[in-house]
Write a protein that holds these residues in place. Sequence first.
Motif, PDB file in Angstrom:
ATOM      1  N   VAL A   1      -8.958  -4.255 -11.022  1.00 44.76           N
ATOM      2  CA  VAL A   1      -7.845  -5.149 -10.951  1.00 44.76           C
ATOM      3  C   VAL A   1      -8.815  -6.444 -12.541  1.00 44.76           C
ATOM      4  O   VAL A   1      -8.745  -6.694 -12.601  1.00 44.76           O
ATOM      5  CB  VAL A   1      -7.566  -5.369 -10.083  1.00 44.76           C
ATOM      6  CG1 VAL A   1      -6.643  -6.814 -10.022  1.00 44.76           C
ATOM      7  CG2 VAL A   1      -7.214  -4.734  -9.434  1.00 44.76           C
TER       8      VAL A   1
ATOM      9  N   GLU B   1       0.723  -1.480  -0.157  1.00 43.97           N
ATOM     10  CA  GLU B   1       0.391   0.644   0.057  1.00 43.97           C
ATOM     11  C   GLU B   1       0.664   0.966   0.127  1.00 43.97           C
ATOM     12  O   GLU B   1       0.306   2.246  -0.786  1.00 43.97           O
ATOM     13  CB  GLU B   1      -1.021  -0.262   1.239  1.00 43.97           C
ATOM     14  CG  GLU B   1      -2.057   1.405   0.966  1.00 43.97           C
ATOM     15  CD  GLU B   1      -2.974   0.890   2.372  1.00 43.97           C
ATOM     16  OE1 GLU B   1      -3.714   0.991   2.397  1.00 43.97           O
ATOM     17  OE2 GLU B   1      -2.855  -0.026   3.294  1.00 43.97           O
TER      18      GLU B   1
ATOM     19  N   LEU C   1      -4.610 -10.166  -3.066  1.00 39.14           N
ATOM     20  CA  LEU C   1      -4.248  -9.012  -3.551  1.00 39.14           C
ATOM     21  C   LEU C   1      -5.286  -8.560  -4.192  1.00 39.14           C
ATOM     22  O   LEU C   1      -5.154  -7.465  -4.026  1.00 39.14           O
ATOM     23  CB  LEU C   1      -2.828  -9.406  -4.272  1.00 39.14           C
ATOM     24  CG  LEU C   1      -2.149  -9.785  -3.486  1.00 39.14           C
ATOM     25  CD1 LEU C   1      -0.541  -9.807  -4.428  1.00 39.14           C
ATOM     26  CD2 LEU C   1      -1.280  -8.692  -2.071  1.00 39.14           C
ATOM     27  N   GLU C   2      -5.746  -9.259  -5.194  1.00 44.49           N
ATOM     28  CA  GLU C   2      -7.112  -8.718  -5.694  1.00 44.49           C
ATOM     29  C   GLU C   2      -8.247  -8.388  -4.796  1.00 44.49           C
ATOM     30  O   GLU C   2      -8.881  -7.396  -5.171  1.00 44.49           O
ATOM     31  CB  GLU C   2      -7.513  -9.832  -6.306  1.00 44.49           C
ATOM     32  CG  GLU C   2      -8.556  -9.431  -7.305  1.00 44.49           C
ATOM     33  CD  GLU C   2      -9.377 -10.439  -8.246  1.00 44.49           C
ATOM     34  OE1 GLU C   2     -10.499  -9.951  -8.856  1.00 44.49           O
ATOM     35  OE2 GLU C   2      -9.442 -11.617  -8.450  1.00 44.49           O
TER      36      GLU C   2
ATOM     37  N   TRP D   1      -8.807  -0.943  -2.147  1.00 41.11           N
ATOM     38  CA  TRP D   1      -8.317   0.889  -2.057  1.00 41.11           C
ATOM     39  C   TRP D   1      -8.864   1.404  -2.914  1.00 41.11           C
ATOM     40  O   TRP D   1      -8.608   2.367  -3.503  1.00 41.11           O
ATOM     41  CB  TRP D   1      -6.999   0.162  -2.218  1.00 41.11           C
ATOM     42  CG  TRP D   1      -6.423  -0.925  -1.418  1.00 41.11           C
ATOM     43  CD1 TRP D   1      -6.898  -0.495   0.346  1.00 41.11           C
ATOM     44  CD2 TRP D   1      -4.637  -1.931  -1.253  1.00 41.11           C
ATOM     45  NE1 TRP D   1      -6.088  -1.436   0.971  1.00 41.11           N
ATOM     46  CE2 TRP D   1      -4.850  -1.930   0.890  1.00 41.11           C
ATOM     47  CE3 TRP D   1      -4.041  -1.465  -1.573  1.00 41.11           C
ATOM     48  CZ2 TRP D   1      -3.675  -2.370   0.939  1.00 41.11           C
ATOM     49  CZ3 TRP D   1      -2.842  -2.611  -1.264  1.00 41.11           C
ATOM     50  CH2 TRP D   1      -3.055  -3.155   0.068  1.00 41.11           C
TER      51      TRP D   1
ATOM     52  N   TYR E   1      -8.614   0.271  -6.949  1.00 41.65           N
ATOM     53  CA  TYR E   1      -7.984  -0.044  -8.339  1.00 41.65           C
ATOM     54  C   TYR E   1      -8.979  -0.618  -8.872  1.00 41.65           C
ATOM     55  O   TYR E   1     -10.205  -1.727  -8.850  1.00 41.65           O
ATOM     56  CB  TYR E   1      -6.700  -0.664  -8.108  1.00 41.65           C
ATOM     57  CG  TYR E   1      -5.758   0.688  -7.114  1.00 41.65           C
ATOM     58  CD1 TYR E   1      -4.999   1.460  -7.765  1.00 41.65           C
ATOM     59  CD2 TYR E   1      -5.370   0.310  -5.921  1.00 41.65           C
ATOM     60  CE1 TYR E   1      -4.326   2.117  -7.248  1.00 41.65           C
ATOM     61  CE2 TYR E   1      -4.496   1.327  -5.430  1.00 41.65           C
ATOM     62  CZ  TYR E   1      -3.785   2.430  -5.862  1.00 41.65           C
ATOM     63  OH  TYR E   1      -3.252   3.062  -5.519  1.00 41.65           O
TER      64      TYR E   1
ATOM     65  N   HIS F   1      -7.996  -6.781  -2.003  1.00 44.27           N
ATOM     66  CA  HIS F   1      -6.724  -5.521  -1.157  1.00 44.27           C
ATOM     67  C   HIS F   1      -7.180  -4.301  -2.126  1.00 44.27           C
ATOM     68  O   HIS F   1      -7.721  -3.999  -1.872  1.00 44.27           O
ATOM     69  CB  HIS F   1      -6.226  -5.906  -0.035  1.00 44.27           C
ATOM     70  CG  HIS F   1      -6.087  -6.640   0.964  1.00 44.27           C
ATOM     71  ND1 HIS F   1      -6.890  -6.064   1.630  1.00 44.27           N
ATOM     72  CD2 HIS F   1      -6.288  -8.027   1.445  1.00 44.27           C
ATOM     73  CE1 HIS F   1      -7.405  -7.053   3.021  1.00 44.27           C
ATOM     74  NE2 HIS F   1      -6.366  -8.523   2.561  1.00 44.27           N
ATOM     75  N   LEU F   2      -7.076  -5.108  -3.237  1.00 38.56           N
ATOM     76  CA  LEU F   2      -6.932  -3.819  -4.497  1.00 38.56           C
ATOM     77  C   LEU F   2      -7.843  -3.369  -4.934  1.00 38.56           C
ATOM     78  O   LEU F   2      -8.183  -2.199  -5.236  1.00 38.56           O
ATOM     79  CB  LEU F   2      -5.620  -4.346  -6.202  1.00 38.56           C
ATOM     80  CG  LEU F   2      -4.409  -4.440  -4.972  1.00 38.56           C
ATOM     81  CD1 LEU F   2      -3.735  -5.502  -6.519  1.00 38.56           C
ATOM     82  CD2 LEU F   2      -3.579  -3.063  -5.168  1.00 38.56           C
TER      83      LEU F   2
ATOM     84  N   LEU G   1       2.276   1.640  -3.561  1.00 37.73           N
ATOM     85  CA  LEU G   1       1.914   2.394  -4.647  1.00 37.73           C
ATOM     86  C   LEU G   1       1.611   3.988  -4.707  1.00 37.73           C
ATOM     87  O   LEU G   1       1.074   4.231  -5.216  1.00 37.73           O
ATOM     88  CB  LEU G   1       0.014   1.270  -4.365  1.00 37.73           C
ATOM     89  CG  LEU G   1       0.075   0.208  -4.872  1.00 37.73           C
ATOM     90  CD1 LEU G   1      -0.921   0.061  -4.150  1.00 37.73           C
ATOM     91  CD2 LEU G   1       0.202  -0.225  -6.285  1.00 37.73           C
TER      92      LEU G   1
ATOM     93  N   ILE H   1      -4.628  -2.445 -13.201  1.00 38.86           N
ATOM     94  CA  ILE H   1      -3.212  -3.108 -12.507  1.00 38.86           C
ATOM     95  C   ILE H   1      -3.591  -5.065 -12.758  1.00 38.86           C
ATOM     96  O   ILE H   1      -4.953  -4.841 -12.961  1.00 38.86           O
ATOM     97  CB  ILE H   1      -3.602  -3.475 -11.316  1.00 38.86           C
ATOM     98  CG1 ILE H   1      -2.426  -2.365 -10.236  1.00 38.86           C
ATOM     99  CG2 ILE H   1      -2.680  -4.347 -10.396  1.00 38.86           C
ATOM    100  CD1 ILE H   1      -2.791  -1.911  -8.736  1.00 38.86           C
TER     101      ILE H   1
END
Length: 357
Positions: free
Chosen positions: A269, A227, A258-259, A265, A267, A261-262, A230, A294
Amino acid sequence: LMTATPHSGDEDRFTRFLGLLDPDQFSSPDLVKRQISQDGNPYFLRRQKEDMVNEHGHELFVPRHVKTQPFQLSPAEKELYDAVTGYVNEYLGATATGGRGSAVALARTVLQRRLASSLGAIRSSLATRAGRLSERADQLEQMTPAERRRRLAELGRMPKVSDDADTDTEIDYEDVDERTEDELATGVSGAQEIGALRAEVAVLHQLVSHADRVRRMGTERKLAALEACLKESELRELDDGRGRLLIFTEHKDTLEYLEQHLREWGYTVCTIHGGHPPTERKKIQQDFRRNKQICIATEAAGEGINLQFCHLMVNYDLPWNPMRLEQRMGRVHRIGQEHDCYIFNFCATKTVEGQLL
């Protein structure tokens, strides 16, 4: 223009190869050295990408900036790391020999890699492993002694890489696909009697509970480091849509982690893993170029995919083979790339991975 990397001690063969291009200029090793070094010589010998130029003398590859992104495990994470390492050393140690030794050694490597990848990856592997070995122990209780010995021996054998593969053939970790890796992580054991198998399952349950306690304590340090990364100036291009970021991980569990959490946040993905056939990977590649900020990928994207439109990369997990790291970076650092490439390598200090890096 020619690139070549002759093997050590293989200069004679390389000279003969050059002789195919021009027998007069390259008839002997000494003549090769003299001709290559002369200005105006029409042949160029380049052993590194960074040395390659076109006919006008301009570099073919943009600069590549590789940065190590170190982070430190929390005390709770380090305690879990040490506990799982202790389990691996005790129950998957180097005592087995032959085919059993090879399979157990690979299972040990897989679990160590997942331990370094994420809490989610190691927790999932330990829980699945406990369930599978417990089920095997229950089945063994119902068998005759002879059948029980045979099945226990099978626990230490290499899973089949393909239907016609020999399960006793030694396989290098680099040759293991995602399906075989899962089999190694969850089904291979060095136990040679039911009591030892039951004891291993008990330890696995304790480790799963330990991992759950650590996860309840807050954000994983490695995830927090991502995090923070980024927000680095080189990655701010993601915010206005100019940049694309490729994140490599070794494991599908970590990819899904990760997918999640991203997306939380904010993003956009997409993901590429071994479960996607080649045609599907091409579609995802186009979706990444046109619509997503991403792409998270396992080693399935390490070769055969060209991403010149992307110049930002995070190696969330580091491969233990430096050539695989080069192959990953080659997805973006290649002919046709127009922007400087920025690569961030994540690594926990005071761990095996830190020593390897």
